[in-house]
Design a protein around this motif. Structure first.
Motif, PDB file in Angstrom:
ATOM      1  N   ILE A  25      32.976  53.163   1.933  1.00 35.79           N
ATOM      2  CA  ILE A  25      31.882  54.138   2.068  1.00 35.79           C
ATOM      3  C   ILE A  25      32.137  55.123   3.213  1.00 35.79           C
ATOM      4  CG2 ILE A  25      30.220  52.522   1.107  1.00 35.79           C
ATOM      5  CD1 ILE A  25      29.189  51.997   3.903  1.00 35.79           C
ATOM      6  N   HIS A  26      33.331  55.067   3.831  1.00 30.47           N
ATOM      7  CA  HIS A  26      33.745  55.993   4.892  1.00 30.47           C
ATOM      8  C   HIS A  26      32.799  55.967   6.091  1.00 30.47           C
ATOM      9  CE1 HIS A  26      36.982  57.860   2.537  1.00 30.47           C
ATOM     10  NE2 HIS A  26      36.180  57.716   1.508  1.00 30.47           N
ATOM     11  N   VAL A  27      32.579  54.766   6.594  1.00 27.05           N
ATOM     12  CA  VAL A  27      31.790  54.570   7.813  1.00 27.05           C
ATOM     13  C   VAL A  27      32.632  53.719   8.761  1.00 27.05           C
ATOM     14  CG1 VAL A  27      29.715  53.530   8.809  1.00 27.05           C
ATOM     15  CG2 VAL A  27      29.574  54.743   6.639  1.00 27.05           C
ATOM     16  N   ALA A  28      32.604  54.052  10.045  1.00 27.99           N
ATOM     17  CA  ALA A  28      33.360  53.274  11.021  1.00 27.99           C
ATOM     18  C   ALA A  28      32.900  51.824  11.001  1.00 27.99           C
ATOM     19  CB  ALA A  28      33.180  53.871  12.416  1.00 27.99           C
ATOM     20  N   TYR A  29      33.848  50.909  10.856  1.00 27.93           N
ATOM     21  CA  TYR A  29      33.484  49.510  10.670  1.00 27.93           C
ATOM     22  C   TYR A  29      32.745  48.885  11.852  1.00 27.93           C
ATOM     23  CZ  TYR A  29      37.308  47.612  13.565  1.00 27.93           C
ATOM     24  OH  TYR A  29      38.116  47.260  14.606  1.00 27.93           O
ATOM     25  N   PRO A  30      32.957  49.317  13.130  1.00 33.78           N
ATOM     26  CA  PRO A  30      32.166  48.700  14.207  1.00 33.78           C
ATOM     27  C   PRO A  30      30.659  48.829  14.002  1.00 33.78           C
ATOM     28  CG  PRO A  30      34.009  49.908  15.143  1.00 33.78           C
ATOM     29  CD  PRO A  30      33.980  50.242  13.690  1.00 33.78           C
ATOM     30  N   ILE A  31      30.235  49.940  13.405  1.00 30.49           N
ATOM     31  CA  ILE A  31      28.800  50.153  13.171  1.00 30.49           C
ATOM     32  C   ILE A  31      28.253  49.102  12.222  1.00 30.49           C
ATOM     33  CG2 ILE A  31      27.089  51.768  12.235  1.00 30.49           C
ATOM     34  CD1 ILE A  31      28.953  54.037  13.133  1.00 30.49           C
ATOM     35  N   LEU A  32      28.947  48.879  11.113  1.00 31.77           N
ATOM     36  CA  LEU A  32      28.475  47.902  10.135  1.00 31.77           C
ATOM     37  C   LEU A  32      28.619  46.477  10.649  1.00 31.77           C
ATOM     38  CD1 LEU A  32      29.700  49.294   6.685  1.00 31.77           C
ATOM     39  CD2 LEU A  32      27.547  49.665   7.878  1.00 31.77           C
ATOM     40  N   VAL A  33      29.635  46.219  11.468  1.00 36.13           N
ATOM     41  CA  VAL A  33      29.803  44.873  12.023  1.00 36.13           C
ATOM     42  C   VAL A  33      28.661  44.538  12.982  1.00 36.13           C
ATOM     43  CG1 VAL A  33      31.270  43.411  13.471  1.00 36.13           C
ATOM     44  CG2 VAL A  33      32.305  44.832  11.713  1.00 36.13           C
ATOM     45  N   VAL A  34      28.253  45.511  13.798  1.00 32.65           N
ATOM     46  CA  VAL A  34      27.096  45.297  14.685  1.00 32.65           C
ATOM     47  C   VAL A  34      25.851  44.998  13.863  1.00 32.65           C
ATOM     48  CG1 VAL A  34      25.538  46.412  16.326  1.00 32.65           C
ATOM     49  CG2 VAL A  34      27.999  46.692  16.576  1.00 32.65           C
ATOM     50  N   LEU A  35      25.654  45.761  12.805  1.00 33.83           N
ATOM     51  CA  LEU A  35      24.498  45.544  11.934  1.00 33.83           C
ATOM     52  C   LEU A  35      24.559  44.169  11.276  1.00 33.83           C
ATOM     53  CD1 LEU A  35      21.950  46.820  10.740  1.00 33.83           C
ATOM     54  CD2 LEU A  35      23.352  47.764   8.903  1.00 33.83           C
ATOM     55  N   ALA A  36      25.752  43.758  10.858  1.00 38.00           N
ATOM     56  CA  ALA A  36      25.916  42.432  10.256  1.00 38.00           C
ATOM     57  C   ALA A  36      25.587  41.338  11.262  1.00 38.00           C
ATOM     58  CB  ALA A  36      27.351  42.267   9.747  1.00 38.00           C
ATOM     59  N   GLY A  37      26.033  41.510  12.507  1.00 34.87           N
ATOM     60  CA  GLY A  37      25.710  40.531  13.549  1.00 34.87           C
ATOM     61  C   GLY A  37      24.218  40.410  13.777  1.00 34.87           C
ATOM     62  N   LEU A  38      23.518  41.542  13.780  1.00 33.95           N
ATOM     63  CA  LEU A  38      22.066  41.524  13.960  1.00 33.95           C
ATOM     64  C   LEU A  38      21.370  40.802  12.817  1.00 33.95           C
ATOM     65  CD1 LEU A  38      19.539  42.429  15.480  1.00 33.95           C
ATOM     66  CD2 LEU A  38      19.680  44.622  14.271  1.00 33.95           C
ATOM     67  N   LEU A  39      21.819  41.057  11.587  1.00 33.37           N
ATOM     68  CA  LEU A  39      21.203  40.408  10.426  1.00 33.37           C
ATOM     69  C   LEU A  39      21.473  38.903  10.416  1.00 33.37           C
ATOM     70  CD1 LEU A  39      22.032  43.060   7.652  1.00 33.37           C
ATOM     71  CD2 LEU A  39      19.832  42.654   8.777  1.00 33.37           C
ATOM     72  N   VAL A  40      22.685  38.500  10.790  1.00 32.00           N
ATOM     73  CA  VAL A  40      23.006  37.068  10.818  1.00 32.00           C
ATOM     74  C   VAL A  40      22.177  36.356  11.876  1.00 32.00           C
ATOM     75  CG1 VAL A  40      24.831  35.395  11.338  1.00 32.00           C
ATOM     76  CG2 VAL A  40      25.340  37.379   9.913  1.00 32.00           C
ATOM     77  N   SER A  41      21.910  37.024  13.008  1.00 34.80           N
ATOM     78  CA  SER A  41      21.114  36.396  14.070  1.00 34.80           C
ATOM     79  C   SER A  41      19.689  36.103  13.632  1.00 34.80           C
ATOM     80  CB  SER A  41      21.097  37.293  15.309  1.00 34.80           C
ATOM     81  OG  SER A  41      20.340  38.473  15.072  1.00 34.80           O
ATOM     82  N   LEU A  42      19.211  36.801  12.598  1.00 31.46           N
ATOM     83  CA  LEU A  42      17.845  36.603  12.102  1.00 31.46           C
ATOM     84  C   LEU A  42      17.742  35.456  11.105  1.00 31.46           C
ATOM     85  CD1 LEU A  42      16.853  40.366  11.580  1.00 31.46           C
ATOM     86  CD2 LEU A  42      16.319  38.895  13.530  1.00 31.46           C
ATOM     87  N   ILE A  43      18.898  34.904  10.704  1.00 28.81           N
ATOM     88  CA  ILE A  43      18.891  33.781   9.763  1.00 28.81           C
ATOM     89  C   ILE A  43      18.432  32.518  10.493  1.00 28.81           C
ATOM     90  CG2 ILE A  43      20.304  32.331   8.255  1.00 28.81           C
ATOM     91  CD1 ILE A  43      22.173  34.684   7.859  1.00 28.81           C
ATOM     92  N   PRO A  44      17.411  31.840   9.993  1.00 27.29           N
ATOM     93  CA  PRO A  44      16.937  30.611  10.662  1.00 27.29           C
ATOM     94  C   PRO A  44      18.040  29.555  10.730  1.00 27.29           C
ATOM     95  CG  PRO A  44      15.344  31.367   9.015  1.00 27.29           C
ATOM     96  CD  PRO A  44      16.582  32.189   8.815  1.00 27.29           C
ATOM     97  N   GLY A  45      18.187  28.947  11.894  1.00 29.31           N
ATOM     98  CA  GLY A  45      19.169  27.886  12.062  1.00 29.31           C
ATOM     99  C   GLY A  45      20.568  28.362  12.377  1.00 29.31           C
ATOM    100  N   ALA A  46      20.775  29.685  12.531  1.00 27.44           N
ATOM    101  CA  ALA A  46      22.113  30.195  12.868  1.00 27.44           C
ATOM    102  C   ALA A  46      22.507  29.720  14.262  1.00 27.44           C
ATOM    103  CB  ALA A  46      22.128  31.716  12.801  1.00 27.44           C
ATOM    104  N   PRO A  47      23.736  29.238  14.438  1.00 27.76           N
ATOM    105  CA  PRO A  47      24.161  28.774  15.767  1.00 27.76           C
ATOM    106  C   PRO A  47      24.092  29.892  16.798  1.00 27.76           C
ATOM    107  CG  PRO A  47      25.744  28.129  14.073  1.00 27.76           C
ATOM    108  CD  PRO A  47      24.794  29.090  13.435  1.00 27.76           C
ATOM    109  N   LYS A  48      23.887  29.520  18.047  1.00 27.54           N
ATOM    110  CA  LYS A  48      23.853  30.503  19.118  1.00 27.54           C
ATOM    111  C   LYS A  48      25.262  30.726  19.662  1.00 27.54           C
ATOM    112  CE  LYS A  48      19.106  30.052  20.804  1.00 27.54           C
ATOM    113  NZ  LYS A  48      18.261  29.832  22.001  1.00 27.54           N
ATOM    114  N   LEU A  49      25.610  31.989  19.834  1.00 18.23           N
ATOM    115  CA  LEU A  49      26.893  32.348  20.429  1.00 18.23           C
ATOM    116  C   LEU A  49      26.618  32.998  21.784  1.00 18.23           C
ATOM    117  CD1 LEU A  49      28.875  33.897  17.422  1.00 18.23           C
ATOM    118  CD2 LEU A  49      29.168  31.644  18.436  1.00 18.23           C
ATOM    119  N   THR A  50      26.739  32.210  22.844  1.00 20.93           N
ATOM    120  CA  THR A  50      26.521  32.737  24.188  1.00 20.93           C
ATOM    121  C   THR A  50      27.803  33.385  24.670  1.00 20.93           C
ATOM    122  OG1 THR A  50      24.920  30.987  24.644  1.00 20.93           O
ATOM    123  CG2 THR A  50      25.801  32.191  26.528  1.00 20.93           C
ATOM    124  N   LEU A  51      27.719  34.676  24.945  1.00 21.61           N
ATOM    125  CA  LEU A  51      28.908  35.425  25.335  1.00 21.61           C
ATOM    126  C   LEU A  51      29.259  35.154  26.791  1.00 21.61           C
ATOM    127  CD1 LEU A  51      30.962  37.574  24.388  1.00 21.61           C
ATOM    128  CD2 LEU A  51      29.467  39.282  25.417  1.00 21.61           C
TER     129      LEU A  51
END
Length: 527
Positions: A25-51
């Motif tokens: 879709i000709h979009v820089a992948y970091p943008i979609l990866v950030v969005l994917a990370g945000l959506l995964v964090s909203l999934i109940p029971g997702a493990p916590k990744l402490t940076l």
């Protein structure tokens, strides 16, 4: 561990899939990866990744900078070192200082030291985002070199500012003489350490009997060694990695064979892609945790968003202003390196592009997360949650707003470039190839004429060079001929795949032949 490891594998798979979608879709992948990370964090029971910021500074940052140092044009870096230096050090310092006064005036409870700390965090643009976006649009080589060169050194200057600001917050005082001495040791000491270790690595690669796998592994270890040694000597690990990487990159042809270089590129591209993907995923994934921390500190979410948007708009404005200042300075003091037909009246929008490429990323994230919870006397670190939240807002907004609009901006603003263009790029490449063929013919006739007359392979090769030298461009690789030749290569590839079904055929031989066809196809595509 057993619960987290499968999750990390799933994240890597998700990053690869997201990158495929982003490319389609000709979009820089970091943008979609950030969005994917945000959506995964909203999934109940997702493990916590402490940076852990130490992981970012030691595991992620050195190889990313090292790979960038190997990719940049050293000649372009030397040509534009004044602009690159001003963006990497002066603009970063100017941005940090401006943010300090801005935060001190507009954000309640922010001292100049805290504002300077925030400025050190959000001042360095991220090269990964800009690089991923620029793949979809055409941009003059001079502009791209400036942006790439800036990204190599601005991380060092921003982290040095961050360290000084942390000391000022913790002690309540700032001694300029000590700061200048420390700054000098971090910058020049780090560069010296990088060059010294780079020389040792070159010597080792020349003297030790390394094969292809060990040589590639050697390059993978180099950035970590450079960074660790410099940090142990209380210098800048970033400067050591960058200068050591540049030193090694300019000697790659004398210390590495062709097979190691070809295979090493693939290894490094895959390695850096995964590192970048994980960092941007964590940015989105940890956003919900940062929001929770802000609310637990008793700060209304709308206040955090308001101040984050204000700081984001301010640093974008500051970078655009600095871009105009840098261009004016170059036109006044270094007119000789700028194209003679360059007109500011026609190219007044060029600094806007330079200013609009200031997406923030991995360094800002790591610096923000490295702020301790408590000072040495046990008191809570002042405004920690607000600084962390504003930093995340700046990263998210610059990625999404600037990242999504930059391709549109570049298409509307047709940049002509700053460097002189006395000849057409395509004609210059054709002339260089002709010179290579002339040299090859002379070399063959001077040293191996007798062998060329007797050996079919050498005779055929000599005839091919002569034909290429005498042929016109249309006789060689025009679009139609290129398509036909690539189709023939694909037919050869399919023939070998079919032959491989025969149990009597050596599969290793088939794979080698297909690899040669692959290299030939890539060579043709480069014309």
């Amino acid at each position: 561990m057993h619960a987290t490891l499968p999750f990390l594998f799933a994240v890597v798979i998700l990053i690869v899939l997201v990158q495929m979608v982003a490319k389609k879709i000709h979009v820089a992948y970091p943008i979609l990866v950030v969005l994917a990370g945000l959506l995964v964090s909203l999934i109940p029971g997702a493990p916590k990744l402490t940076l852990d910021p130490d992981w970012v500074f030691f595991i992620f940052l050195p190889p990313l900078l090292f790979e960038a140092a190997w990719s940049i044009s050293f000649k372009g870096l030397v040509r534009w070192y004044r602009i690159i230096g001003s963006f990497s050090f002066l603009v970063v310092f100017f941005t940090s200082l401006s943010v300090a006064f801005f935060a001190n005036y507009f954000i309640p409870g922010f001292s100049l030291a805290l504002g300077f700390l925030l400025g050190g965090i959000v001042s360095p643009p991220d090269a990964v985002s800009a690089g991923a976006i620029m793949k979809f649009v055409k941009i003059p080589k001079s502009t791209a070199t400036i942006l790439e060169g800036e990204s190599l050194f601005n991380d060092a200057s921003s982290l040095i500012i961050f360290r000084f600001a942390m000391i000022a917050v913790a002690t309540g005082q700032f001694i300029w003489s000590d700061a200048l001495l420390s700054f000098g040791w971090m910058v020049f000491g780090g560069a010296g350490i990088g060059l010294a270790l780079g020389w040792l690595f070159v010597l080792a690669l020349k003297r030790l009997p390394t094969d292809v796998p060990s040589g590639i592994v050697f390059t993978l270890l180099e950035p970590f060694v450079l960074y660790w040694v410099a940090e142990q000597l209380h210098s800048s690990g970033v400067m050591a990695v960058v200068t050591g990487g540049l030193f090694l990159a300019n000697r790659r042809f004398s210390v590495m064979g062709s097979e190691a270089r070809i295979k090493g590129v693939s290894v490094w591209e895959s390695f850096v892609f995964i590192l970048n993907g994980l960092v941007f995923f964590v940015i989105g994934f940890d956003l919900t945790e940062v929001v929770d921390g802000l609310q637990k500190a008793g700060i209304p979410l709308q206040d955090g968003i308001y101040y984050g948007v204000m700081v984001t708009a301010f640093i974008i404005f500051i970078r655009i202003v600095a871009s105009y200042i840098a261009l004016f300075s170059t036109l006044i003091f270094r007119r000789s390196i700028v194209s003679p037909d360059f007109s500011f009246r026609k190219n007044w929008k060029t600094p806007i592009v330079l200013g609009w490429t200031g997406m923030r990323g991995v360094v800002s994230l790591a610096a923000a997360c490295s702020i301790p919870l408590y000072l040495k006397d046990g008191t809570p670190f002042p405004q920690r949650e607000m600084i962390l939240f504003i930093s995340f807002v700046v990263i998210i907004l610059t990625l999404f707003i600037q990242g999504l609009t930059l391709p549109i901006l570049l298409k509307k603003i047709r940049l002509t470039g700053l460097t002189p263009s006395h000849t057409n790029k395509h004609e210059a490449e054709r002339e260089l190839r002709s010179e290579l063929w002339r040299f090859s013919i002379v070399e063959m006739n001077a040293k191996y004429e007798a062998h060329a007359q007797k050996n079919l392979f050498l005779a055929t090769t000599l005839a091919k060079w002569q034909q290429k030298l005498e042929a016109t461009e249309d006789d060689l690789f025009n679009a139609e001929i290129r398509t036909i030749y690539i189709d023939l290569l694909e037919a050869q590839r399919q023939f070998l795949i079919e032959k491989n079904k025969d149990p009597k055929v050596d599969e290793e031989f088939i794979h080698k032949e297909i690899a040669l066809i692959d290299f030939e196809e890539e060579r043709v595509k480069m014309h």
